[in-house]
Design an enzyme around this catalytic site. Structure first.
Site, PDB file in Angstrom:
ATOM      1  N   SER A 293       3.755  -2.307  10.349  1.00 27.10           N
ATOM      2  CA  SER A 293       5.276  -2.162  10.590  1.00 27.10           C
ATOM      3  C   SER A 293       5.929  -3.610  10.207  1.00 27.10           C
ATOM      4  O   SER A 293       6.747  -3.875  10.792  1.00 27.10           O
ATOM      5  CB  SER A 293       5.619  -1.680  12.086  1.00 27.10           C
TER       6      SER A 293
ATOM      7  N   GLU B  10      -6.583   4.253   8.206  1.00 26.02           N
ATOM      8  CA  GLU B  10      -6.680   5.965   7.681  1.00 26.02           C
ATOM      9  C   GLU B  10      -7.848   6.345   7.182  1.00 26.02           C
ATOM     10  O   GLU B  10      -8.198   7.649   7.214  1.00 26.02           O
ATOM     11  CB  GLU B  10      -5.430   6.123   6.720  1.00 26.02           C
TER      12      GLU B  10
ATOM     13  N   GLY C 170       2.622   2.008  10.726  1.00 25.88           N
ATOM     14  CA  GLY C 170       3.501   3.445  10.662  1.00 25.88           C
ATOM     15  C   GLY C 170       4.187   3.700  12.003  1.00 25.88           C
ATOM     16  O   GLY C 170       4.938   4.846  12.012  1.00 25.88           O
TER      17      GLY C 170
ATOM     18  N   LYS D 262       0.159   4.240  -0.183  1.00 28.68           N
ATOM     19  CA  LYS D 262      -0.645   5.400   0.525  1.00 28.68           C
ATOM     20  C   LYS D 262      -0.398   6.659  -0.723  1.00 28.68           C
ATOM     21  O   LYS D 262      -0.282   6.593  -1.820  1.00 28.68           O
ATOM     22  CB  LYS D 262       0.076   5.722   1.656  1.00 28.68           C
TER      23      LYS D 262
ATOM     24  N   HIS E  71      -9.569   1.024   5.221  1.00 28.85           N
ATOM     25  CA  HIS E  71      -7.953   1.166   5.671  1.00 28.85           C
ATOM     26  C   HIS E  71      -8.225   2.238   6.773  1.00 28.85           C
ATOM     27  O   HIS E  71      -9.109   2.753   6.868  1.00 28.85           O
ATOM     28  CB  HIS E  71      -6.911   1.670   4.779  1.00 28.85           C
TER      29      HIS E  71
ATOM     30  N   ASN F  45       0.891  -1.252   0.006  1.00 32.56           N
ATOM     31  CA  ASN F  45      -0.084  -0.112  -0.007  1.00 32.56           C
ATOM     32  C   ASN F  45       0.844   1.286  -0.325  1.00 32.56           C
ATOM     33  O   ASN F  45       1.661   1.606   1.139  1.00 32.56           O
ATOM     34  CB  ASN F  45      -0.939  -0.100   1.323  1.00 32.56           C
TER      35      ASN F  45
ATOM     36  N   GLU G 120      -5.034  -5.167  10.812  1.00 35.30           N
ATOM     37  CA  GLU G 120      -3.946  -4.419  10.883  1.00 35.30           C
ATOM     38  C   GLU G 120      -4.316  -3.483  12.405  1.00 35.30           C
ATOM     39  O   GLU G 120      -5.118  -2.554  12.088  1.00 35.30           O
ATOM     40  CB  GLU G 120      -4.026  -3.222   9.594  1.00 35.30           C
TER      41      GLU G 120
HETATM   42  C1  PEP Z   1      -0.897   0.012   6.170  1.00 36.12           C
HETATM   43  O1  PEP Z   1      -0.865   1.263   6.557  1.00 36.12           O
HETATM   44  O2  PEP Z   1      -1.527  -0.723   5.679  1.00 36.12           O
HETATM   45  C2  PEP Z   1       0.517  -0.440   6.922  1.00 36.12           C
HETATM   46  C3  PEP Z   1       0.787  -1.659   7.269  1.00 36.12           C
HETATM   47  O3  PEP Z   1       1.587   0.631   6.994  1.00 36.12           O
HETATM   48  P1  PEP Z   1       2.903   0.032   7.684  1.00 36.12           P
HETATM   49  O4  PEP Z   1       3.710  -1.082   7.054  1.00 36.12           O
HETATM   50  O5  PEP Z   1       3.797   1.343   7.309  1.00 36.12           O
HETATM   51  O6  PEP Z   1       3.084   0.077   9.140  1.00 36.12           O
END
Ligand code: PEP
Length: 261
Positions: A224, A108, A184, A21, A106, A19, A178
């Site tokens: 992460s 976000e 992040g 973003k 997601h 992703n 997630e």
């Molecule tokens: C995400 O936003 O789907 C995600 C997993 O981000 P990150 O790997 O940067 O934590």
């Protein structure tokens, strides 16, 4: 691999999706897609690779991934089929560009853009009807985890959205767990923390749609995930891949994660 022996139907796919973003310019995104295509050539065939660039990049990235093993995903879609919805992008538009998937729900989007489970039901319906597969994101925030509500929160998200669909529909749906506190932040869920939620999701799905549907469902972990922790996470029996944010912006890291199965 050993854990496959446990599968009833052996239909479950391992999927690693990046992703991006709101990152990269179009030329940078095209270069990243080319690097992913190149690096993915040596990966084992049982891992599906997906890239999810911003809307503006989809057409040129579609050209890059055409005829390769890399699948294309959007990061979102509109909750209406078409019409006077300024700034929105429909499923038909995405499908016409060659998208295979769209990410939906997601955290976000839930957090910053008011995406509700009700809206997600509409979006998932439109996506499936329009021929897109869905990566549906679920996960608890830090307060919910600290209050010990993570199982309830995730179960409710699954019920509120997926219980509107059928076992047949589930064949075109991937779930991404997630935990919001891990996205992040550099703070990954431990493999055990992730596995217990993945197992819970699978049992909720089994209760509603039956064991076969639950067994075939791909459940990704996101938060992460990086080359240094992917192997431990993916070794868990209910973790079938990753939805990768930050580490997906470097082709080498992204492919190293996909190589961790
Ligand atoms: C995400 O936003 O789907 C995600 C997993 O981000 P990150 O790997 O940067 O934590």
């Amino acid at each position: 691999m050993n854990r496959k022996i446990n599968l009833l139907h052996n239909m479950r796919k391992y999927i690693v999706a990046g992703n991006w973003k709101m990152n990269t310019t179009v030329p940078e995104g095209v270069a990243l897609a080319k690097a992913v295509v190149e690096a993915s050539k040596d990966l084992p065939a049982n891992v599906e690779i997906v890239v999810a660039p911003p809307f503006t990049h989809l057409a040129p990235v579609a050209e890059v991934v055409k005829g390769t093993r890399v699948k294309l995903s959007a990061q979102n879609c509109a909750d209406h089929e078409k019409g006077a919805y300024t700034g929105e992008v429909s499923v038909a538009m995405l499908a016409s560009l060659g998208c295979d998937y769209t990410i939906l729900g997601h955290s976000e989007r839930r957090q910053y853009y008011g995406e509700t489970d009700e809206k997600l039901v509409e979006k998932v319906k439109l996506a499936l009807a329009g021929g897109l597969k869905v990566i549906l994101c679920v996960g608890e925030n830090l307060d919910e985890r600290e209050a010990g509500k993570h199982f309830d929160v995730v179960t409710a998200q699954i019920e509120n959205v997926l219980f509107h669909f059928t076992a047949e529909d589930l064949k075109n749906i991937v779930v991404a767990y997630e935990p919001v506190w891990a996205i992040g932040t550099g703070k990954t869920a431990t493999a055990a923390q992730a596995e217990e939620i993945h197992a819970c999701i699978r049992s909720v799905i089994a209760g509603k749609f039956g064991l076969a549907a639950a067994d075939d469902l791909t459940i990704q972990y996101g938060g992460s995930c990086k080359p240094s922790n992917a192997r431990e996470l993916f070794a868990e029996k209910d973790i079938d891949g990753g939805l990768i944010g930050g580490a997906a912006l470097k082709a080498d890291d992204f492919i190293a994660i996909a190589a961790s199965f």
